[in-house]
Design a protein around this motif. Structure first.
Motif, mmCIF file in Angstrom:
data_model
loop_
_atom_site.group_PDB
_atom_site.id
_atom_site.type_symbol
_atom_site.label_atom_id
_atom_site.label_comp_id
_atom_site.label_asym_id
_atom_site.label_seq_id
_atom_site.Cartn_x
_atom_site.Cartn_y
_atom_site.Cartn_z
ATOM 1 N N UNK A 111 0.819 -1.217 0.000
ATOM 2 C CA UNK A 111 0.000 0.000 0.000
ATOM 3 C C UNK A 111 0.851 1.264 0.000
ATOM 4 N N UNK A 112 2.136 1.123 0.283
ATOM 5 C CA UNK A 112 2.999 2.295 0.398
ATOM 6 C C UNK A 112 3.530 2.775 -0.939
ATOM 7 N N UNK A 113 4.425 3.755 -0.861
ATOM 8 C CA UNK A 113 5.002 4.354 -2.061
ATOM 9 C C UNK A 113 6.197 3.537 -2.543
ATOM 10 N N UNK A 114 6.325 3.417 -3.844
ATOM 11 C CA UNK A 114 7.411 2.671 -4.469
ATOM 12 C C UNK A 114 8.133 3.556 -5.468
ATOM 13 N N UNK B 226 2.243 5.286 -5.582
ATOM 14 C CA UNK B 226 1.533 4.180 -4.953
ATOM 15 C C UNK B 226 0.497 3.662 -5.947
ATOM 16 N N UNK B 227 -0.426 2.835 -5.468
ATOM 17 C CA UNK B 227 -1.392 2.225 -6.361
ATOM 18 C C UNK B 227 -2.335 3.209 -7.016
ATOM 19 N N UNK B 228 -2.464 4.399 -6.440
ATOM 20 C CA UNK B 228 -3.338 5.432 -7.030
ATOM 21 C C UNK B 228 -2.574 6.262 -8.050
ATOM 22 N N UNK B 229 -1.452 6.803 -7.647
ATOM 23 C CA UNK B 229 -0.746 7.743 -8.523
ATOM 24 C C UNK B 229 -0.132 7.067 -9.740
ATOM 25 N N UNK C 182 1.936 13.985 -10.412
ATOM 26 C CA UNK C 182 1.398 12.732 -9.888
ATOM 27 C C UNK C 182 2.430 11.903 -9.132
ATOM 28 N N UNK C 183 3.709 12.226 -9.296
ATOM 29 C CA UNK C 183 4.734 11.470 -8.579
ATOM 30 C C UNK C 183 5.362 12.243 -7.427
ATOM 31 N N UNK C 184 5.020 13.514 -7.269
ATOM 32 C CA UNK C 184 5.624 14.335 -6.207
ATOM 33 C C UNK C 184 5.171 13.873 -4.827
ATOM 34 N N UNK C 185 6.129 13.727 -3.924
ATOM 35 C CA UNK C 185 5.842 13.367 -2.538
ATOM 36 C C UNK C 185 6.301 14.450 -1.568
ATOM 37 N N UNK C 186 6.565 15.617 -2.083
ATOM 38 C CA UNK C 186 6.855 16.792 -1.264
ATOM 39 C C UNK C 186 5.828 17.854 -1.640
ATOM 40 N N UNK C 187 5.231 18.480 -0.632
ATOM 41 C CA UNK C 187 4.122 19.390 -0.902
ATOM 42 C C UNK C 187 4.550 20.603 -1.736
ATOM 43 N N UNK C 188 5.745 21.120 -1.496
ATOM 44 C CA UNK C 188 6.219 22.266 -2.276
ATOM 45 C C UNK C 188 6.491 21.843 -3.713
ATOM 46 N N UNK C 189 7.084 20.657 -3.877
ATOM 47 C CA UNK C 189 7.326 20.139 -5.217
ATOM 48 C C UNK C 189 6.003 19.917 -5.949
#
Length: 515
Positions: free
Chosen positions: A64-67, A87-90, A134-141
Motif C-alpha cells: 500500500x505504500x510508495x514505491x 503508490x497504487x493510485x498515482x 502525480x509522482x511528487x511526494x513533497x508538498x512544495x514540489x
C-alpha cells in the motif's frame, strides 16, 4: 528496477524536456523545423510512454505504500526536498498522462495553424508537469508542478485556440490561479504546523479539528476548480470550446483528474475529520453537477460543449465516490476518473475528426455520417457506449461501484447519483443519432472520407482500453486495491479515534459538572 535504485520517475518527468532542447536547437526553413519538431515530440513522448510501462510491470501490487522512491536535497534547511514516488493510485495517473500525450501530439499533426515548434514544446513541457505532479511526494514540489501545468495550457489555448481564445485562456488561468493561491496558504499552514513538507510524513501527524476545517476549504478551492465541479465549472466549457482538440484531450484526460487526485492524496488522508464533516456538502455539489450538466448537455447543439458538459457530470460521480470513504466508492471513483480520462479524450478526438473534414462542430451540420464513414461510426459508438456506462465498457465499472459505495452511506445520494445512468444515455444517444444516423441530405457530406492511418492509430488504442477495462477490470483494480483498502481503514480508524475523543471530552464535562 523498483529495487535497483534507477531514477525511473525522474527520467519520466524530465525526459520530455530533453525533447524540448532538441526541438529548440533545430535550424532550417519553416517546413524543416516543423517536421523535425513533430517527429521529435512524437518520438520523445512514445519513449516516455514505453519507459512508463516499467512502472506497470515492476510495481508490487501487494504493497500500500510508495514505491520507486527517490529523495534528494533541495532546501533541506527548510525541510523541503526533492521527493518522488508512486503508490497504487498515482501510478495509474502517471500512466494515463504518458499514454495520452503522444495521442494528443498525433491529433494535431496537420492542424496546428502555425508555430509548430512552440506548439510541440508546449505539449512536452505539459507532460513534464503532469508526470511530476502525480509522482511528487513533497508538498512544495507538488505545488510547483500543480502551478506549472497552467503555463503551457494557457499558451496552448491562448495561441492556438478559436476566435475567443484569449477570453477562454484568461478565464482558465484566473480560475486556476485563484484556487491555487488558497491552497498555497493551506500548504504554508501545514508546513508551519508539521515542520516538514514530506507528504508521507504528514500522513502520520495528527491535526487539530479546527485547523482541518480551514485547510479543507483551502484545498477545496484548488481541487474543485481543477476537477471541475459545479458551480466553478464554467471555465472548462469555454476552454474546451476554444482549445485545439489536442488541448481538450489533455484537459479532459489528465487535468480534470488532478482535482480528484488532490482530494484522494491530501483531503481524505490528511484531513479525515474535515472530510467527514464536509462530505454532505461534497455529495450535494456532486449530485447537482450530475443533474445540471446532463440537462445542459441535452440542449446543446455544439458537439464540443456537449462533450465538455458530460465531462463535468462524469467527474462529479468521482467526487461522490471519494467522499463515501469506503473501498467500493473510492475504487469506483478511480475507475470513473481513469475511464473518463481516455473515453472523454476519445470523444473529443471523434469531434475533431469531423471538424477536420467539415470545419463545423454543430450537430445540425451532420446527419447520415455512417453512410460515408462506417468505421469511424463504429468507433464513435463504442466511445458513446463507454461514456453512457454500458456493461462491458470501462464507464460501467466505475459508475456501479460508486453507486454501491454511496448506498452504504445514504440511499438518496445513491439514487440521485444513479440518475446519471439515464440522463447520460439520453443526451449521448440523441447526439449520436443526429450525427451518425439518418439520410445523407447535405451535399458536402457526400465527400467525407473514413478514418486515415493516423486517426486509426489515435483511436484504436483507446477503443481497446475502453473494452479492456470494462471486460477485465481486475487487471487495473489490483494496482490500487491495497492502497484504497489502507486509505479506507485509516479513515475509519481516524473517525473512531475522533468519536472516542468526543466521548471522553463529554464524560469529563459531565464529571466536572457533577463535582
Amino acid at each position: 528496477m523498483n529495487q535497483a535504485g534507477f531514477p525511473l520517475l525522474s527520467v519520466l518527468t524530465f525526459l520530455p524536456l530533453v525533447g524540448v532542447i532538441v526541438i529548440m536547437s533545430v535550424r532550417g526553413d519553416e517546413a524543416t523545423v516543423a517536421s523535425n519538431a513533430r517527429w521529435t515530440a512524437l518520438w520523445t513522448s512514445l519513449i516516455v510512454f514505453v519507459l512508463s510501462l516499467l512502472l506497470w510491470f515492476d510495481f508490487d501490487k501487494s504493497q500500500a505504500g510508495f514505491q520507486f522512491n527517490e529523495v534528494a536535497n533541495w532546501l533541506p534547511q527548510f525541510g523541503v526536498n526533492y521527493r518522488v514516488g508512486v503508490d497504487g493510485i498515482s501510478i495509474m495517473f502517471v500512466l494515463i498522462s504518458t499514454a495520452l500525450t503522444p495521442i494528443a501530439i498525433l491529433s494535431s499533426w496537420n492542424s496546428t495553424g502555425g508555430r509548430v515548434r512552440e506548439y510541440m514544446v508546449a505539449f512536452l513541457v505539459m507532460e513534464t508537469m503532469m508526470v511530476g505532479l502525480f509522482s511528487a511526494l513533497d508538498f512544495i514540489l507538488f505545488f510547483v508542478f500543480f502551478e506549472g501545468v497552467l503555463i503551457p495550457m494557457f499558451i496552448i489555448i491562448g495561441v492556438w485556440g478559436g476566435e475567443r481564445r484569449l477570453y477562454a485562456a484568461i478565464k482558465f488561468f484566473l480560475f486556476m490561479f485563484a484556487g491555487s493561491m488558497l491552497m498555497l496558504l493551506g500548504i504554508l499552514a501545514l508546513w508551519f504546523h508539521d515542520g516538514t513538507t514530506s507528504i508521507p510524513a504528514m500522513m502520520h501527524i495528527p491535526l487539530p479539528a479546527h485547523l482541518q476545517y480551514w485547510l479543507f476549504l483551502a484545498f477545496l478551492a484548488a481541487f474543485a476548480v481543477k476537477i471541475p465541479i459545479w458551480p466553478v465549472h464554467t471555465w472548462l466549457i469555454d476552454a474546451h470550446r476554444e482549445s485545439p482538440i489536442a488541448g481538450s484531450v489533455l484537459l479532459a484526460g489528465v487535468l480534470a483528474n488532478m482535482g480528484g487526485y488532490g482530494f484522494l492524496r491530501f483531503s481524505v488522508p490528511l484531513l479525515p475529520d474535515a472530510s467527514q464533516y464536509f462530505a454532505p456538502l461534497m455529495f450535494t455539489l456532486g449530485v447537482v453537477a450530475i443533474i445540471y450538466t446532463s440537462i445542459a448537455a441535452l440542449v446543446q447543439r455544439d458537439l464540443l460543449k456537449l462533450v465538455a458538459y458530460s465531462s463535468v457530470g462524469h467527474m462529479a460521480i468521482a467526487v461522490v465516490g471519494i467522499f463515501t470513504f469506503n473501498v467500493e466508492g473510492i475504487e469506483g471513483s478511480l475507475f470513473r476518473m481513469l475511464s473518463h480520462g481516455f473515453i472523454t479524450a476519445a470523444l473529443f478526438l471523434c469531434v475533431g475528426v469531423l471538424m477536420d473534414r467539415t470545419r463545423s462542430q454543430s450537430m445540425d451540420a451532420f446527419g447520415g455520417v455512417v453512410h460515408r464513414m462506417p468505421f469511424y461510426s463504429l468507433l464513435f459508438m463504442i466511445f458513446a457506449m463507454g461514456t453512457v456506462g454500458l456493461p462491458g465498457t470501462a464507464g460501467f465499472v466505475g459508475e456501479i461501484l460508486v453507486i454501491v459505495g454511496a448506498l452504504k452511506v445514504n440511499f438518496w445520494v445513491a439514487t440521485l447519483t444513479a440518475t446519471t445512468l439515464i440522463l447520460s444515455a439520453v443526451y449521448t444517444l440523441v447526439m449520436y443519432r443526429r450525427v451518425i444516423f439518418g439520410a445523407l441530405v447535405r451535399p458536402d457530406l457526400s465527400a467525407l472520407r473514413d478514418l486515415g492511418g493516423r486517426e486509426i492509430a489515435m483511436l484504436v488504442p483507446l477503443v481497446l482500453l475502453t473494452l479492456w477495462m470494462g471486460i477485465y477490470p481486475s487487471s487495473f483494480s489490483t494496482f490500487f486495491d491495497a492502497t484504497v483498502t489502507a486509505m479506507a481503514n485509516q479513515h475509519a480508524l481516524a473517525m473512531a479515534h475522533s468519536a472516542g475523543a468526543h466521548l471522553a471530552s463529554a464524560a469529563n464535562v459531565m464529571a466536572g459538572g457533577t463535582n
